[in-house]
Motif scaffolding. Structure first.
Motif, PDB file in Angstrom:
ATOM      1  N   LEU A 130       0.918  -1.463  -0.018  1.00 54.99           N
ATOM      2  CA  LEU A 130       0.010   0.154   0.025  1.00 54.99           C
ATOM      3  C   LEU A 130       0.831   1.361  -0.066  1.00 54.99           C
ATOM      4  O   LEU A 130       0.227   2.579  -0.062  1.00 54.99           O
ATOM      5  N   ARG A 131       2.130   1.150   0.048  1.00 58.60           N
ATOM      6  CA  ARG A 131       2.983   2.314   0.116  1.00 58.60           C
ATOM      7  C   ARG A 131       3.133   2.977  -1.378  1.00 58.60           C
ATOM      8  O   ARG A 131       3.060   2.434  -2.303  1.00 58.60           O
ATOM      9  N   PRO A 132       3.182   4.325  -1.111  1.00 61.76           N
ATOM     10  CA  PRO A 132       3.122   5.032  -2.416  1.00 61.76           C
ATOM     11  C   PRO A 132       4.651   4.870  -3.476  1.00 61.76           C
ATOM     12  O   PRO A 132       4.754   4.936  -4.526  1.00 61.76           O
ATOM     13  N   SER A 133       5.731   4.448  -2.305  1.00 65.08           N
ATOM     14  CA  SER A 133       6.764   4.168  -3.046  1.00 65.08           C
ATOM     15  C   SER A 133       6.746   2.793  -3.957  1.00 65.08           C
ATOM     16  O   SER A 133       7.607   2.765  -4.772  1.00 65.08           O
ATOM     17  N   THR A 134       5.912   2.034  -3.943  1.00 58.34           N
ATOM     18  CA  THR A 134       5.456   0.827  -4.933  1.00 58.34           C
ATOM     19  C   THR A 134       5.347   1.508  -6.278  1.00 58.34           C
ATOM     20  O   THR A 134       5.720   0.714  -7.187  1.00 58.34           O
ATOM     21  N   GLY A 135       4.942   2.859  -6.438  1.00 59.54           N
ATOM     22  CA  GLY A 135       4.455   3.030  -7.738  1.00 59.54           C
ATOM     23  C   GLY A 135       2.963   2.327  -8.346  1.00 59.54           C
ATOM     24  O   GLY A 135       2.775   2.544  -9.165  1.00 59.54           O
ATOM     25  N   ILE A 136       2.456   1.927  -7.219  1.00 56.59           N
ATOM     26  CA  ILE A 136       1.307   1.260  -7.683  1.00 56.59           C
ATOM     27  C   ILE A 136      -0.205   1.823  -7.029  1.00 56.59           C
ATOM     28  O   ILE A 136       0.080   2.373  -5.848  1.00 56.59           O
TER      29      ILE A 136
END
Length: 470
Positions: free
Chosen positions: A91-97
């Motif tokens: 769920l982290r924004p750093s995944t780019g998902i």
């Protein structure tokens, strides 16, 4: 672009939060130790299940190369489950998902086709490199080539649904793999203006790291695993040298298993993707010098340029007959190796060289920015004691000492190039770097000494560098 010193970094009581929780690595460690225990107890388990005399029981403990390979599953699965179910890294924004977004298949499929073309072309070029490089077809590397050849077809098949599914949710699906695919497919089909050379360079830095180090890590899995599974504790406990070196081997097996998972499982849903590979040529040179085939010519034992073992002997030779000293010295070697192992375990699913995959600030990284390098280099000094030689030659003692210092210098070089990469990538690392300068148990005293020598102000953060290739 330079960053000002962070006042928070020097006044807060703790470093900035780590991007990986301690639970990830501990979950993987528990899974690995459980599998090792199963492999050691396999004959008894077979007997208990009524397979006495069967082929399963007759083969003894499970210490073969495929048991070592299977250990990766029991290491990776707990780490992946912890990451998703407990830390909720997906769920982290750093995944780019963005999971709330689901593009229509008709919109995302053309992007996925280009990306798959780039991915498969990358794998084909890596396979060609493996085929041309002679060292991959002898010794322990043969096992790695066998594993990768077997995995090729399943990976190609699995990549199709994975890429199509992920592209429907990615914020920007046109990543480095897409840009390389656009280049591969040609100007006419995709259009020259749509692909970016810097993105292709970024893509290839990441895959060169995975390809080079992944094959190496797979190749060294079986030997140590076999020694650990086949070890006889009853015999080891009587001998401090054998016990210490068996525990050291266990630590290295843990390091290799978790490290191999880190290289291979670079998945965005686990927030474990490679955000960037080190763009500094010096960083690559320093790192590659420490691994085969380059290390075969430069570092360590017989035949290498920096051979610090000529006429020497290890610690047990010099302490022979002194049981108390053997126990104490062996215990210290185990402690150093445990610190080295801990530095890998705390990375969890994100371990790899030459990459930025988030910032680690917990575990041993709370005491020094480079616990693995520090403990490994100290281990070599206490293992080999290079200034003592059996030949009685003062010249050999000087040579051995200077050559090991040169090896230490290579690792210092690696550390500095890694810091330069991370300082440029993430403000959190710059904050962590400044905090360690003032509070790190090992780093802070060294930083104070450096400031006395150089006259540099306390709390200053090195300038973040920008790299044209990025």
């Amino acid at each position: 672009m330079s960053a000002p010193p962070s006042s928070r970094a020097t006044t807060r009581s703790a470093p900035p939060p780590s991007d990986v929780s301690a639970g990830v690595g501990l979950a993987g460690l528990a899974g690995l130790l459980g599998w090792i225990a199963f492999c050691r107890a396999f004959p008894d388990i077979a007997d208990a299940l009524g397979f006495r005399g069967s082929l399963a029981a007759a083969r003894g403990v499970l210490s073969g190369p495929y048991a070592a390979l299977a250990a990766m599953v029991f290491t990776a699965l707990p780490m992946a489950l912890w990451s998703v179910l407990v830390d909720k890294v997906h769920l982290r924004p750093s995944t780019g998902i963005d999971w709330s977004r689901k593009r229509p298949l008709a919109e995302s499929l053309p992007v996925s086709v280009v990306k798959l073309s780039g991915l498969w072309a990358t794998w084909a070029l890596l396979a060609a490199f493996y085929g041309l490089a002679r060292w991959y077809w002898e010794g322990s590397y043969l096992f790695a080539m066998e594993v990768l050849a077997f995995a090729a077809a399943p990976l190609v098949a699995a990549s199709i649904p994975y890429v199509i599914w992920l592209d429907r949710h990615m914020v920007e699906p046109r990543d480095g793999t897409w840009h390389f695919g656009a280049c591969v497919l040609g100007f006419g089909l995709v259009g020259r203006e749509t692909w970016d050379g810097s993105q292709i360079a970024k893509h290839w830095r990441a895959w060169a790291i995975k390809g080079f180090f992944g094959a190496f890590m797979i190749s060294i899995l079986p030997p140590g695993f076999a020694l650990v599974v086949e070890a006889d504790p009853a015999r080891l406990i009587e001998n401090p040298v054998n016990l210490a070196m068996s525990l050291v081997t266990l630590m290295f097996v843990i390091d290799v298993q978790i490290g191999t998972v880190g290289y291979l499982l670079t998945l965005r849903p686990l927030d474990a993707h490679i955000r960037s590979g080190n763009p500094l040529l010096a960083g690559w040179l320093a790192a590659l010098l420490c691994y085969p085939p380059f290390a075969w010519a430069v570092l360590g034992g017989n035949g290498q340029i920096l051979n610090y073992e000529v006429g020497g002997a290890k610690w047990d030779y010099w302490l022979a007959g002194h049981q108390a000293a053997l126990w104490l010295w062996g215990s210290w070697l185990v402690v150093l190796t445990a610190l080295y192992c801990w530095a890998t375990v705390i990375f969890g699913i994100r371990f790899s060289n030459l990459t930025y995959r988030g910032v680690i600030t917990n575990g041993p990284y709370r005491f020094t920015r480079h616990p693995a390098y520090l403990s490994k280099n100290l281990y070599w000094w206490f293992l080999h004691i290079p200034f003592l030689v059996t030949t009685g030659s003062p010249l050999e003692a000087v040579r051995n000492t200077l050559f090991l210092l040169a090896v230490n210098a290579i690792y210092y070089w690696r550390a500095r190039t890694e810091e330069a990469h991370l300082l440029a990538e993430d403000p959190k690392y710059r904050e962590y770097h400044a905090w360690m300068e003032s509070h790190g148990l090992v780093t802070a005293p060294l930083a104070r000494l450096k400031r006395v020598v150089t006259g540099r102000a306390a709390g200053a953060v090195p300038e973040a560098q920008t790299f044209p290739a990025e």
